[in-house]
Enzyme design. Sequence first.
Site, PDB file in Angstrom:
ATOM      1  N   HIS A 165       0.844  -1.211   0.000  1.00 45.53           N
ATOM      2  CA  HIS A 165       0.000   0.000   0.000  1.00 45.53           C
ATOM      3  C   HIS A 165       0.878   1.260   0.000  1.00 45.53           C
ATOM      4  CE1 HIS A 165      -3.188   2.729   1.249  1.00 45.53           C
ATOM      5  NE2 HIS A 165      -4.052   1.759   1.463  1.00 45.53           N
ATOM      6  N   GLU A 264      -0.675   1.206  -5.486  1.00 47.51           N
ATOM      7  CA  GLU A 264      -0.454  -0.023  -4.731  1.00 47.51           C
ATOM      8  C   GLU A 264      -0.526  -1.274  -5.618  1.00 47.51           C
ATOM      9  OE1 GLU A 264      -3.594   0.018  -1.761  1.00 47.51           O
ATOM     10  OE2 GLU A 264      -3.697   2.179  -1.931  1.00 47.51           O
TER      11      GLU A 264
HETATM   12  O1  TA6 Z   1      -6.052   1.332  -0.712  1.00 46.30           O
HETATM   13  C1  TA6 Z   1      -7.116   2.176  -0.570  1.00 46.30           C
HETATM   14  C2  TA6 Z   1      -7.825   1.900   0.735  1.00 46.30           C
HETATM   15  O2  TA6 Z   1      -8.255   0.576   0.795  1.00 46.30           O
HETATM   16  C3  TA6 Z   1      -8.954   2.915   0.853  1.00 46.30           C
HETATM   17  O3  TA6 Z   1     -10.221   2.350   0.709  1.00 46.30           O
HETATM   18  C4  TA6 Z   1      -8.674   3.651   2.123  1.00 46.30           C
HETATM   19  O4  TA6 Z   1      -9.597   3.577   3.097  1.00 46.30           O
HETATM   20  C5  TA6 Z   1      -7.251   3.288   2.438  1.00 46.30           C
HETATM   21  O5  TA6 Z   1      -6.947   2.097   1.842  1.00 46.30           O
HETATM   22  C6  TA6 Z   1      -6.689   3.437   3.823  1.00 46.30           C
HETATM   23  O6  TA6 Z   1      -7.089   2.417   4.675  1.00 46.30           O
HETATM   24  P1  TA6 Z   1      -6.675   2.459   6.206  1.00 46.30           P
HETATM   25  O7  TA6 Z   1      -7.271   1.213   6.809  1.00 46.30           O
HETATM   26  O8  TA6 Z   1      -5.174   2.449   6.263  1.00 46.30           O
HETATM   27  O9  TA6 Z   1      -7.244   3.728   6.763  1.00 46.30           O
END
Ligand code: TA6
Length: 288
Positions: A165, A264
């Site tokens: 991510h 990502e």
């Molecule tokens: O990768 C995108 C995502 O899945 C979004 O939907 C967003 O909420 C983000 O990741 C961050 O997630 P987190 O659980 O780290 O707040």
Amino acid sequence: MQSIRPLTAHCKLANNATGLPVLTINNDSAQAEISLFGAHVLSYQRHGEPASLWLSDKAVLDGSKPIRGGIPLCWPWFGPSPARVGQGKPAHGFARTTLWTLDGVSDHEDGTLVHLSLRDNEATRSLWPHAFELELDVLVGKELSLVLTTRNTGSSPIVYNAALHTYLQISAPEAVSVSGLGEPYLDKLSGQDERQQGILTLSGAMDRIYRQPEPVVRLKDGARTTQVISGNHDSVVVWTPWLEGASAMADMSDDGYRTMLCIEAAITADAGVTIAPDEEHSVSTVIL
Ligand code: TA6
């Protein structure tokens, strides 16, 4: 940083102010920090260049919650826990909130190689009842390379999803464009399947799963181009929370969205990847 322990000529291990073990690497090509909590790459910067990764100025670094920024590892699921795992478990799995084992560090001509691992234990089995070995190999050099390997050490098949991510540092949303994402994508904000027309520019909140990305995604930011080269993934996720999302997050400043963009390498298909007993599967990304 307290109790600094040199591991190699270019790598030190120290506890941060709240006691989390963090590796600091500084070699001929670049500097980087990797937290053993989550096997989380916190920063990466080639000498003489701006930082490649974004880390929130409000990131919580005491191990009480996932770290906002750098490269969180989403594993063994992506997003909310899927039905096959059972609903209501921690978003993006538990790899990013577990302390990993440092297996080794070595300096090489092309950079410093760090090997981290995580095996199932009582806590992981309470969330995901499988035997596994998870490994992360990180190479810090002229490029930053991550390989996340899942090995099935149990006696029945396992299914997993994942994402590297990556929070990339940008100069401003208006300055960037992204190419190489392919056309079909799921817009998670509307729930609609859409098609990308040309290169991507940013003008609002975005949470997209690109289903047929090219192997190299290019982030152009003014005169600078960053390549995200991924392998064995089935999709590339692009996320920016914009002002509305940032202001709703306790661990991001309101204007934090202006200097980050997540690109990502991910395995997001509902079916995930199935790994037979004694087999393994790797997903990788290189930031260049
Ligand atoms: O990768 C995108 C995502 O899945 C979004 O939907 C967003 O909420 C983000 O990741 C961050 O997630 P987190 O659980 O780290 O707040």
